[in-house]
Design a protein around this motif. Structure first.
Motif, PDB file in Angstrom:
ATOM      1  N   LEU A 170       0.800  -1.217   0.000  1.00 56.12           N
ATOM      2  CA  LEU A 170       0.000   0.000   0.000  1.00 56.12           C
ATOM      3  C   LEU A 170       0.836   1.273   0.000  1.00 56.12           C
ATOM      4  CD1 LEU A 170      -2.761  -1.189   2.482  1.00 56.12           C
ATOM      5  CD2 LEU A 170      -2.865  -1.103  -0.021  1.00 56.12           C
ATOM      6  N   ILE A 171       2.153   1.135  -0.054  1.00 55.68           N
ATOM      7  CA  ILE A 171       3.020   2.307  -0.205  1.00 55.68           C
ATOM      8  C   ILE A 171       4.007   2.084  -1.348  1.00 55.68           C
ATOM      9  CG2 ILE A 171       2.902   3.150   2.176  1.00 55.68           C
ATOM     10  CD1 ILE A 171       5.600   1.718   2.650  1.00 55.68           C
ATOM     11  N   GLU A 172       4.437   3.183  -1.945  1.00 58.64           N
ATOM     12  CA  GLU A 172       5.531   3.157  -2.908  1.00 58.64           C
ATOM     13  C   GLU A 172       6.784   3.557  -2.161  1.00 58.64           C
ATOM     14  OE1 GLU A 172       4.695   5.653  -6.226  1.00 58.64           O
ATOM     15  OE2 GLU A 172       2.835   4.601  -6.749  1.00 58.64           O
ATOM     16  N   SER A 173       7.726   2.611  -2.039  1.00 59.13           N
ATOM     17  CA  SER A 173       8.910   2.871  -1.227  1.00 59.13           C
ATOM     18  C   SER A 173       9.894   1.727  -1.369  1.00 59.13           C
ATOM     19  CB  SER A 173       8.512   3.014   0.245  1.00 59.13           C
ATOM     20  OG  SER A 173       9.653   3.091   1.072  1.00 59.13           O
TER      21      SER A 173
ATOM     22  N   THR B  85      14.373   5.864   0.831  1.00 60.62           N
ATOM     23  CA  THR B  85      15.157   6.936   0.229  1.00 60.62           C
ATOM     24  C   THR B  85      14.225   7.922  -0.463  1.00 60.62           C
ATOM     25  OG1 THR B  85      15.458   5.594  -1.767  1.00 60.62           O
ATOM     26  CG2 THR B  85      17.187   5.480  -0.096  1.00 60.62           C
ATOM     27  N   GLY B  86      14.734   9.124  -0.672  1.00 62.55           N
ATOM     28  CA  GLY B  86      13.946  10.170  -1.303  1.00 62.55           C
ATOM     29  C   GLY B  86      13.626  11.274  -0.325  1.00 62.55           C
ATOM     30  N   ALA B  87      13.012  12.327  -0.826  1.00 58.12           N
ATOM     31  CA  ALA B  87      12.711  13.497  -0.002  1.00 58.12           C
ATOM     32  C   ALA B  87      11.550  13.207   0.945  1.00 58.12           C
ATOM     33  CB  ALA B  87      12.377  14.689  -0.895  1.00 58.12           C
ATOM     34  N   GLY B  88      11.513  13.964   2.039  1.00 64.41           N
ATOM     35  CA  GLY B  88      10.443  13.809   3.021  1.00 64.41           C
ATOM     36  C   GLY B  88      10.467  12.447   3.665  1.00 64.41           C
TER      37      GLY B  88
ATOM     38  N   PRO C  56       1.453   6.827  -0.607  1.00 61.87           N
ATOM     39  CA  PRO C  56       0.481   5.762  -0.867  1.00 61.87           C
ATOM     40  C   PRO C  56       0.570   5.247  -2.296  1.00 61.87           C
ATOM     41  CG  PRO C  56      -0.551   7.591   0.295  1.00 61.87           C
ATOM     42  CD  PRO C  56       0.811   8.057  -0.112  1.00 61.87           C
ATOM     43  N   SER C  57       0.428   3.934  -2.447  1.00 55.17           N
ATOM     44  CA  SER C  57       0.428   3.321  -3.768  1.00 55.17           C
ATOM     45  C   SER C  57      -0.913   3.568  -4.455  1.00 55.17           C
ATOM     46  CB  SER C  57       0.666   1.817  -3.641  1.00 55.17           C
ATOM     47  OG  SER C  57      -0.443   1.198  -2.986  1.00 55.17           O
TER      48      SER C  57
END
Length: 389
Positions: free
Chosen positions: A354-357, A370-373, A378-379
């Protein structure tokens, strides 16, 4: 001109699960018409599905930050607090003023006694979303905005052994050990043969080097907790979590003074003000802030206070869809005294879709997104599950 918050939206997500949290129902436990069960081992209510509350904050220029908090019981209470009260006071604010906004929202209700519970859960979701938004605008991960990254990876402990029998739970722990995990925690309410038998079984199965902790779920008097902890100690107890009721500070201090095992507490706390009187009594040696209750601002205040008093931090980790899990890892990586982090495998693994990560937990170690914030969002599937309020 400085960008400003234009919109605060709040959503709920319900995710069915095959087996209730903590495992199958025990004799005498049943599901009511709202889908809740009460675990007889700790007299605490749980839902039979995973539920969470998600906040989306957007600026006038179109930047977006995501936050999340507890929605496992009565999510409508949190939703109402965000949509009717807190959200409108965030509109028009500079998204970089995260801590200032947190303090302002806390002040709105502090003299009326709302220093915990659903009010602070709602504030936690907004706080996480604002930190995510601020990081997005700066192009930096949150850990870098909190003073810098102390940990590249965080050791994880396997939390919960949701199998029916003592032997099955020991085998299940051994499976995780075979995947590279060396630290475990079992839940007393579903240790059907008693915590001493559970501890002895796990130690026999996992060997002398594994770290094994017991979550005692707040059900004992101080004297009962001392007796149980002492009985587990010959089997090498790592830490004893929540041995007495949350409001029994003197009892917690008594337990801490009376056993050799380190006492852990804090998953139910919302602010650093919950920690202060317990530190004054040396009532616990391990602090367990829960990001879904604290948000990043109070999580860091708790962590820094723990650092100043030479206490260890091992964060608690209810998951939701993974937004506040990512926030917990970002904040934990900035704190020197975090030596491990809870891994709620029974929620993290099925809900990670349910998340893109690239956030992950393998071979006993968490890797930060990784990445900003936050480094997560959410996917498409999660977006399809969002129920707007």
């Amino acid at each position: 001109m400085v960008d400003q918050v234009a919109k605060v939206e709040v959503f709920s997500i319900t995710i069915p699960r095959d087996t209730p949290y903590l495992g199958a129902l025990r004799p005498g436990e049943s599901v009511n018409e709202k889908g809740y069960i009460v675990r007889l081992g700790n007299r605490t209510v749980y839902p039979t599905a995973d539920r969470t509350v998600v906040v989306r904050i957007e600026t006038r220029d179109g930047a977006v930050g995501w936050g999340e908090t507890y929605g496992i019981v009565a999510p409508g209470a949190v939703i109402a607090l965000i949509s009717d009260l807190l959200g409108p006071f965030v509109v028009g604010r500079d998204p970089h003023d995260v801590v200032v906004i947190h303090e302002d929202l806390y002040d709105l209700m502090r003299v009326r006694g709302y220093t915990g519970g659903f009010y602070l859960d709602a504030l936690a979701a907004i706080d996480i979303a604002l930190w995510d938004l601020s990081g997005q605008l700066a192009g930096l991960p949150i850990v870098k905005m909190l003073g810098g990254q102390r940990h590249d990876h965080l050791p994880a402990y396997v939390s919960g052994l949701p199998k029916r029998t003592l032997a099955e739970r020991a085998d299940f722990a051994a499976e995780w050990q075979g995947r590279g995990f060396d630290s475990f925690k079992f839940a007393a309410p579903v240790a059907d043969d008693g915590v001493v038998a559970e501890m002895e079984s796990l130690r026999s199965r996992l060997g002398p080097k594994a770290r094994i902790a017991c979550d005692m779920h707040w059900v004992h008097s101080a004297e009962e907790a001392v007796a149980l902890i002492r009985a587990m100690e010959p089997h090498g107890l790592w830490f004893a979590e929540a041995p007495v009721k949350p409001e029994d500070i003197d009892g917690l201090a008594h337990v801490a003074r009376s056993v050799s095992t380190t006492v852990a507490a804090g998953e139910e706390w919302r602010t650093v003000f919950d920690l202060v009187p317990r530190v004054a009594r040396r009532a616990c040696g391990i602090i367990q802030p829960e990001m879904g209750h604290t948000g990043i601002t109070e999580f860091m205040r708790i962590g820094r206070y723990a650092e100043a008093h030479h206490l260890k931090v091992i964060p608690h980790a209810t998951i939701g869809i993974g937004l506040f899990m990512a926030a917990s890892l970002q904040a934990s990586a900035a704190l020197t005294v975090v030596e491990c982090h809870e891994y709620q495998h029974s929620v993290f693994e099925p809900n990670r879709r349910l998340i893109e990560s690239d956030m992950d937990c393998k071979a006993g170690l968490y890797s930060l997104p990784t990445g900003a914030g936050l480094g997560v969002k959410p996917s498409e599937e999660a977006l399809g599950l969002l129920h707007k309020h």
